[in-house]
Design a protein around this motif. Structure first.
Motif, PDB file in Angstrom:
ATOM      1  N   TYR A   3       0.987   2.248  -4.251  1.00 42.02           N
ATOM      2  CA  TYR A   3       1.262   0.750  -3.777  1.00 42.02           C
ATOM      3  C   TYR A   3       2.476   0.684  -3.060  1.00 42.02           C
ATOM      4  O   TYR A   3       3.540   1.278  -3.350  1.00 42.02           O
ATOM      5  CB  TYR A   3       1.333   0.104  -5.153  1.00 42.02           C
ATOM      6  N   SER A   4       2.258   0.058  -1.700  1.00 45.93           N
ATOM      7  CA  SER A   4       3.303  -0.058  -0.980  1.00 45.93           C
ATOM      8  C   SER A   4       3.539  -1.619  -0.379  1.00 45.93           C
ATOM      9  O   SER A   4       4.166  -2.023   0.614  1.00 45.93           O
ATOM     10  CB  SER A   4       3.047   0.816   0.398  1.00 45.93           C
ATOM     11  N   GLY A   5       3.173  -2.616  -1.259  1.00 44.77           N
ATOM     12  CA  GLY A   5       3.470  -3.870  -0.966  1.00 44.77           C
ATOM     13  C   GLY A   5       2.307  -4.489  -0.165  1.00 44.77           C
ATOM     14  O   GLY A   5       1.397  -3.790   0.337  1.00 44.77           O
ATOM     15  N   ARG A   6       2.295  -5.979  -0.094  1.00 47.49           N
ATOM     16  CA  ARG A   6       1.126  -6.639   0.623  1.00 47.49           C
ATOM     17  C   ARG A   6       1.898  -7.298   1.695  1.00 47.49           C
ATOM     18  O   ARG A   6       3.019  -7.757   1.683  1.00 47.49           O
ATOM     19  CB  ARG A   6       0.616  -7.685  -0.365  1.00 47.49           C
ATOM     20  N   PRO A   7       1.206  -7.627   2.711  1.00 39.92           N
ATOM     21  CA  PRO A   7       1.904  -8.283   4.015  1.00 39.92           C
ATOM     22  C   PRO A   7       2.142  -9.508   3.685  1.00 39.92           C
ATOM     23  O   PRO A   7       1.624 -10.277   2.904  1.00 39.92           O
ATOM     24  CB  PRO A   7       0.664  -8.048   4.944  1.00 39.92           C
ATOM     25  N   PHE A   8       3.442  -9.606   4.392  1.00 37.54           N
ATOM     26  CA  PHE A   8       4.040 -11.394   3.983  1.00 37.54           C
ATOM     27  C   PHE A   8       2.932 -12.205   4.769  1.00 37.54           C
ATOM     28  O   PHE A   8       2.879 -13.447   3.920  1.00 37.54           O
ATOM     29  CB  PHE A   8       5.278 -11.657   4.609  1.00 37.54           C
ATOM     30  N   SER A   9       2.367 -12.045   5.959  1.00 40.82           N
ATOM     31  CA  SER A   9       1.754 -12.804   6.689  1.00 40.82           C
ATOM     32  C   SER A   9       0.307 -13.350   5.699  1.00 40.82           C
ATOM     33  O   SER A   9       0.016 -14.578   5.735  1.00 40.82           O
ATOM     34  CB  SER A   9       1.224 -12.380   7.823  1.00 40.82           C
ATOM     35  N   GLU A  10      -0.026 -12.292   5.198  1.00 43.16           N
ATOM     36  CA  GLU A  10      -1.265 -12.624   4.422  1.00 43.16           C
ATOM     37  C   GLU A  10      -0.965 -13.778   3.061  1.00 43.16           C
ATOM     38  O   GLU A  10      -1.519 -14.713   2.931  1.00 43.16           O
ATOM     39  CB  GLU A  10      -2.049 -11.511   3.628  1.00 43.16           C
TER      40      GLU A  10
END
Length: 350
Positions: free
Chosen positions: A305-312
């Motif tokens: 797990y490396s985080g989710r994109p801010f834009s989404e």
């Protein structure tokens, strides 16, 4: 007749005493540079701290007087050495000029300054100015005036599912980073060289479920103005990691009861981050790899797990915000969207 007896003064001769004082002055003069350099180095990390700047300028002015006094003493003692005296003046002039120009550059080009340039923190903001500040891209954090800012605990919510690699295990194979003892991270794997020289990488044989819980709620002037048009919308995003689908389903059943929790900061003020700022977006990515992610179920072991994109997440927050405004019968009113983490004091401390 024999010459009269005279008493010789005891102790150190005046000439020797003057020379020792002068040598002490030379040593003090040589130490002024490193002393100011230490304070200057500390200021590299606290460029916007007025206390550090005040300390530096007081030290610079005070030590300059000491340096000139040392030179005067040295000159009166070693009058026959004009070259040494000139060298001393050159040393003092160059040293203080460099430190002065360094502090000038520090206030504009230091690493601490460039890291925070375009990331203003504004205090005692009137809630009526939030919309205009949100339209700017150089404001990162704001704290409202005392008594202003109320986020309703009951919020609109949305769950977005995702998956990630889990149950990682080390296996032998070809490595891209074959330096002994180095562990290098890439988006999909970890690699290392074992003590016996074997190349190994971390493989994730399974896929585990994850979920993002998005909360959006109106922000009013205070608790008594909930019948008015909201001044802004606040959103929170929380990420959860699970080991299996059953655990995620059990969590989702109770997620609807999640409240929009807020805490005050800056002496009890309502605080928020403006997501249009690039520094806030970078902070989002860092925060959602630590405080913003919760391992709801143990067992996934090493994972990718490396985080989710801010834009989404921000796009989903805006869509959910439109739904929230429609529920309040203000679907034609455009209000700013603020990021208000539940533990926002950590964001201000960073």
């Amino acid at each position: 007749p024999p010459p009269p007896l005279t008493m010789q003064p005891s102790g150190v001769k005046p000439a020797d005493s003057d020379q020792r004082v002068s040598l002490t002055a030379v040593a003090s003069l040589a130490a002024t540079g490193p002393f100011l350099f230490v304070i200057y180095s500390l200021s590299l990390h606290y460029h916007d701290d007025s206390a550090w700047q005040t300390l530096w300028w007081l030290s610079w002015s005070g030590v300059l007087c000491v340096a000139l006094a040392c030179l005067t003493k040295i000159g009166s003692t070693f009058q026959d050495s004009a070259v040494k005296l000139t060298a001393g003046f050159v040393y003092v002039g160059v040293m203080f000029a460099l430190l002065l120009s360094g502090m000038w550059c520090l206030s504009r080009y230091s690493a601490a300054y460039t890291a925070e340039k375009g990331a203003l923190t504004l205090k005692d903001v009137h809630i009526g100015d939030v919309a205009s500040l949100a339209a700017r891209d150089d404001v990162a954090l704001i704290s409202l005036q005392q008594g202003q800012g109320y986020a309703r605990p009951s919020a609109s919510w949305q769950i977005s599912n995702f998956s990630y690699g889990c149950h990682g295990e080390w296996v032998q194979g070809s490595c891209h980073h074959g330096i002994d003892g180095l562990v290098a991270q890439s988006p999909n794997h970890l690699e290392k060289t074992s003590p016996d020289g074997q190349c190994m990488h971390l493989r994730f044989p399974d896929v585990c479920p994850g979920a993002e819980l998005l909360l959006v709620t109106p922000v009013w002037y205070d608790n008594s103005s909930q019948s008015d048009v909201p001044t802004a919308l606040a959103f929170q995003s929380k990420f959860f990691l699970f080991d299996d689908e059953a655990a995620r389903s059990a969590w989702a059943e109770q997620a609807a009861s999640e409240e929009f929790g807020t805490e005050t900061c800056r002496d009890g003020s309502f605080c928020a981050l403006l997501p249009g700022n690039l520094h806030v977006q970078a902070h989002w990515s860092e925060w959602h790899l630590s405080s913003g992610v919760e391992v709801w179920q143990e067992g996934m072991g090493a994972h990718s797990y490396s985080g989710r994109p801010f834009s989404e997440s921000f796009a989903r927050a805006k869509s959910l915000g439109a739904v929230q405004m429609s529920q309040l019968s203000y679907q034609d009113v455009d209000v700013p969207l603020l990021w208000v983490p539940a533990d926002i004091h950590e964001s201000f401390q960073r």
